[in-house]
Design a protein around this motif. Structure first.
Motif, mmCIF file in Angstrom:
data_model
loop_
_atom_site.group_PDB
_atom_site.id
_atom_site.type_symbol
_atom_site.label_atom_id
_atom_site.label_comp_id
_atom_site.label_asym_id
_atom_site.label_seq_id
_atom_site.Cartn_x
_atom_site.Cartn_y
_atom_site.Cartn_z
ATOM 1 N N UNK A 41 0.843 -1.192 0.000
ATOM 2 C CA UNK A 41 0.000 0.000 0.000
ATOM 3 C C UNK A 41 0.883 1.248 0.000
ATOM 4 N N UNK A 42 0.701 2.080 -1.032
ATOM 5 C CA UNK A 42 1.356 3.375 -1.088
ATOM 6 C C UNK A 42 0.337 4.466 -0.774
ATOM 7 N N UNK A 43 0.831 5.624 -0.422
ATOM 8 C CA UNK A 43 -0.061 6.721 -0.050
ATOM 9 C C UNK A 43 -0.740 7.265 -1.302
ATOM 10 N N UNK A 44 -2.085 7.133 -1.359
ATOM 11 C CA UNK A 44 -2.883 7.700 -2.447
ATOM 12 C C UNK A 44 -4.094 8.383 -1.843
ATOM 13 N N UNK A 45 -4.870 9.031 -2.687
ATOM 14 C CA UNK A 45 -6.080 9.696 -2.208
ATOM 15 C C UNK A 45 -7.051 8.695 -1.594
ATOM 16 N N UNK A 46 -7.045 7.478 -2.116
ATOM 17 C CA UNK A 46 -7.940 6.446 -1.581
ATOM 18 C C UNK A 46 -7.336 5.788 -0.352
ATOM 19 N N UNK A 47 -6.033 5.478 -0.408
ATOM 20 C CA UNK A 47 -5.401 4.741 0.691
ATOM 21 C C UNK A 47 -5.190 5.580 1.944
ATOM 22 N N UNK A 48 -5.170 6.895 1.814
ATOM 23 C CA UNK A 48 -4.856 7.733 2.969
ATOM 24 C C UNK A 48 -5.879 7.580 4.094
ATOM 25 N N UNK A 49 -7.085 7.087 3.769
ATOM 26 C CA UNK A 49 -8.129 6.963 4.791
ATOM 27 C C UNK A 49 -7.819 5.882 5.820
ATOM 28 N N UNK A 50 -6.942 4.933 5.490
ATOM 29 C CA UNK A 50 -6.670 3.844 6.431
ATOM 30 C C UNK A 50 -5.182 3.646 6.718
ATOM 31 N N UNK A 51 -4.301 4.367 6.042
ATOM 32 C CA UNK A 51 -2.874 4.087 6.145
ATOM 33 C C UNK A 51 -2.339 4.175 7.570
ATOM 34 N N UNK A 52 -2.832 5.125 8.343
ATOM 35 C CA UNK A 52 -2.303 5.289 9.706
ATOM 36 C C UNK A 52 -2.993 4.378 10.715
ATOM 37 N N UNK A 53 -3.919 3.526 10.250
ATOM 38 C CA UNK A 53 -4.651 2.644 11.170
ATOM 39 C C UNK A 53 -4.422 1.157 10.888
ATOM 40 N N UNK A 54 -3.946 0.847 9.703
ATOM 41 C CA UNK A 54 -3.832 -0.553 9.280
ATOM 42 C C UNK A 54 -2.959 -1.356 10.249
ATOM 43 N N UNK A 55 -3.439 -2.541 10.666
ATOM 44 C CA UNK A 55 -2.698 -3.348 11.642
ATOM 45 C C UNK A 55 -3.057 -4.825 11.476
ATOM 46 N N UNK A 56 -2.372 -5.633 12.268
ATOM 47 C CA UNK A 56 -2.624 -7.081 12.301
ATOM 48 C C UNK A 56 -4.085 -7.345 12.642
ATOM 49 N N UNK A 57 -4.694 -8.305 11.933
ATOM 50 C CA UNK A 57 -6.067 -8.698 12.213
ATOM 51 C C UNK A 57 -7.084 -8.097 11.278
#
Length: 714
Positions: A41-57
């Motif tokens: 996952x790279x930082x994009x307009x779509x990915x920015x909504x979850x990038x700082x939260x993504x984790x195991x599980x």
């Protein structure tokens, strides 16, 4: 960075919120291996909504399948965060959350029983598509259901595919594809890896170990020599030693499988994707069988697709694919990578030919031939119905309307195969798994029938006229040849085990004797009645017996000798543990007692059994004198109405010096010890008195004769 179009990947966080995601996807799937994704996952307009939260599980939805993220990795891409993750099919992760604490050793299971218990209590279920034979299992406690699932697949020699919440279990996954991977058409590169580190061309097998004799001699010996021995010579491999093998063909089959799988080949193919160029058959699934032609490597054979690595763009379009394949020729086997992500997911399995006869593949093949072979069908579309006619044979007739679908072979007069709102009518129905509340049939044939209720007048499973099982009404009989060794004597006997009218009978027709078991007990009397002590009757064990008491007990009887014997060569022992009850030699009413004959009654008294040995310094005579000898009537006599059978003895509670530790009985060894020492003390006192009396008598004699007076005067 901005993308347009529909993303192929969606993420779900731990609270159930979903996010579309832009990422390239690498998918790996293997025969009998876990299916996993690798995503970046790279930082994009779509990915920015979850990038700082993504984790195991978190879960990943891709191509209709849910995966669980197990290994997130974080890095920076200039000013932005980049995340690489590995996600595993959620089936494996979820089952890994259940741990089992039971264990078994050498227990036989059918696949249905094993997997039914395994999936109980989970959100998943299973379907047995093909027949798999029963097997003997051994497993330990504290294992996850993922580990148990893979163990069961391995032991039952099956293969599986997980779709949604269902694990489909096959004899062999995949299908035959009319596809050629050709070096001049759709193959970009090919590499072959050979592992011959454990290669051997022959081995032995030993089986049929007598039950309970771990160090005994195997009575069955076989060997298998591979055709490759002509090229490489005789290279011996490890022997198989398993006493559970009783038949030579089964043991030979196991040795052959070991020898042929000692030579491993892994072929990796990078194919050119032609699915977008009008060749949809280029879409492969694990286990598919295709043809491979690479002249420079001398490859021209059918192979199985054992592992698939695919790369997809963010919209889900495949952009690259490579395959690991293996052939089913002799002494060849594909090799897959063994890995450990959540648990030890076993990923080394072999491509197998069909071992057991199964109706399903042949029925599917026949249906495919019928449908694909029809190139002259004519369809008529009427008001509310469709009619199909085979122009070459107008008797082949199909009619479809809102009430049903029917297939006729007589021009539509009758429909022997039909689906209506009332049900299904067919000459034959072939299926992998049939689930039903009620099945009624005149005759049922099959390798296994399971159900809570099965009705019928007669059930027969026959291997030969001498080996069969039959159920008819209340009568059940199992007959076969019993090859056994008993007390040093071996032989083959024709034996029947019968169940009728609530009684079990084991009959040896060769020896002309029977054993009966019913609610009274176990008997060898004629017809198990216990009424006739004939020449064939050796005795009985009677439960609920009132022969010797009104309370129901156990009676063992015989018209001949009754013996308790030990055959141990090192000096066996026979123990009698009455558990608080008395041991009697008497008649049933205890009115007459009988003697016990023996050369001696010995109590253990060796120094090897004792410690802290000291001389008894306590005077025993006072102890004996202090014992209160009482007379009394036994309570058991009073309970029987006997009030005058007076006894003489001591009361254990009043005689602590000689009582047992619980104070409820008398220790006769102690009592005898005190009595012996008291007798010694009494003997010593008596001999002292005797000496004094002798001295006094001498003095009296001197006085009477006057010798003492003269001596005094002088």
């Amino acid at each position: 960075m901005y993308n347009t179009g529909q993303t192929a990947v969606f993420l779900k966080d731990l609270k159930g919120r979903e996010y579309p995601a832009i990422t390239e996807v690498k998918r790996n799937k293997r025969v009998n291996g876990q299916r996993e994704l690798t995503l970046s996952f790279l930082y994009t307009e779509i990915n920015k909504d979850f990038m700082d939260q993504l984790e195991f599980g978190w879960q990943v939805l891709f191509k209709g399948e849910w995966y669980t993220i197990t290994h997130p990795g974080y890095s920076t891409d200039g000013d932005y965060l980049a995340i690489d993750v590995t996600a595993i099919l959620s089936f494996f992760v979820d089952l890994n959350g259940y741990y089992l604490q039971d264990s078994v050793e050498d227990k036989s299971f059918t696949p249905a029983n094993y997997f039914r218990d395994l999936f109980k209590g989970t959100p998943y279920t299973y379907v047995l598509v093909d027949y798999l034979a029963s097997n003997t299992l051994n497993y330990q406690d504290n294992q996850s259901k993922t580990e148990r699932f893979l163990y069961g697949i391995d032991r039952f020699k099956g293969e599986y595919k997980v779709q949604g919440k269902v694990a489909y279990i096959y004899d062999q996954v995949g299908s035959d594809k009319d596809v050629i991977l050709h070096e001049d058409l759709n193959v970009n590169s090919v590499s072959i890896d050979v592992d011959a580190s454990g290669f051997h061309t022959w081995a032995k097998g030993y089986g049929d170990l007598p039950e309970g004799e771990e160090d005994g001699d195997y009575r069955l010996e076989v060997e298998y020599i591979s055709p490759l021995a002509e090229k490489y010579g005789l290279i011996e491999g490890p022997a198989i030693k398993d006493g559970k093998y009783k038949k030579a063909d089964e043991l030979t089959k196991a040795v052959k499988e070991q020898v042929e799988n000692s030579y491993k080949i892994s072929t990796t193919i990078e194919a050119i994707d032609l699915t977008n160029n009008g060749y949809p058959e280029m879409i492969f699934e694990e286990g598919d069988r295709v043809w491979l032609y690479v002249s420079r490597l001398n490859l021209n054979q059918q192979v199985r697709v054992m592992e698939i690595e695919e790369t997809f763009d963010w919209e889900g379009n495949i952009i690259d694919a490579s395959y690991v394949v293996g052939n089913e020729g002799i002494a060849s086997r594909y090799k897959t990578e063994q890995y450990n992500t959540i648990a030890d997911f076993r990923d080394i399995q072999s491509g197998r030919k069909k071992l057991e006869y199964n109706w399903l593949p042949d029925a599917v093949r026949r249906a495919s031939e019928i449908i694909n072979g029809n190139d002259d069908s004519l369809f008529k579309y009427g008001a509310g119905e469709i009619i199909g006619i085979n122009q070459s044979n107008p008797n082949g007739y199909m009619r479809f309307n809102t009430d049903g679908l029917g297939f006729s072979r007589d021009g539509g007069k009758t429909y022997q195969s039909a689906i209506t709102y009332e049900g299904i009518v067919a000459d034959a129905i072939t299926t992998g798994t049939l689930r039903s509340i009620l099945i009624e049939a005149v005759e049922i044939y099959g390798s296994r029938i399971e159900g809570t209720e099965i009705y019928g007048s007669k059930f027969i499973s026959e291997k030969s006229k001498d080996e069969f099982m039959k159920i008819e009404g209340s009568y059940l009989v199992s007959q076969g040849i019993h090859d056994r060794t008993w007390m040093g004597e071996s032989g083959n006997n024709q034996v029947r085990l019968m169940l009728q009218n609530g009684q079990i009978r084991a009959r040896n027709d060769d020896k002309d004797w029977s054993l009966y078991f019913n609610d009274y007990g176990i008997s060898t009397f004629s017809d198990g009645s216990g009424a006739v002590m004939d020449s064939d009757a050796s005795g009985f064990i009677e439960f609920h017996s009132t022969r010797y008491h009104t309370s129901r007990g156990l009676t063992i009887g015989s018209g001949a000798r009754i013996a308790l014997e030990s055959t141990s060569s090192i000096g066996g022992r026979i123990y009698l543990n009455p558990n608080g009850a008395s041991v009697r030699v008497s008649n049933a009413d205890d009115t007459i007692s009988y003697p016990i004959y023996a050369s001696a009654f010995n109590n253990s008294s060796s120094i090897t059994y004792k410690t802290n040995i000291e001389k008894l310094e306590v005077e025993a005579l006072p102890v004996v004198n202090n014992l209160k000898i009482m007379q009394y009537v036994l309570q058991s006599d009073v309970d029987q109405g006997v009030y005058y059978n007076w006894q003489v003895g001591v009361i254990s509670e009043l005689s602590p010096e000689i009582s047992t530790t619980d104070g409820l009985a008398v220790n006769h060894n102690k009592w005898l010890g005190y009595l012996t020492k008291a007798l010694q003390e009494e003997y010593k006192a008596r001999t002292g008195l005797e000496q004094r009396v002798e001295d006094l008598e001498l003095m009296m004699e001197v006085l009477v004769n006057g010798e003492g007076t003269e001596t005094a005067a002088a």
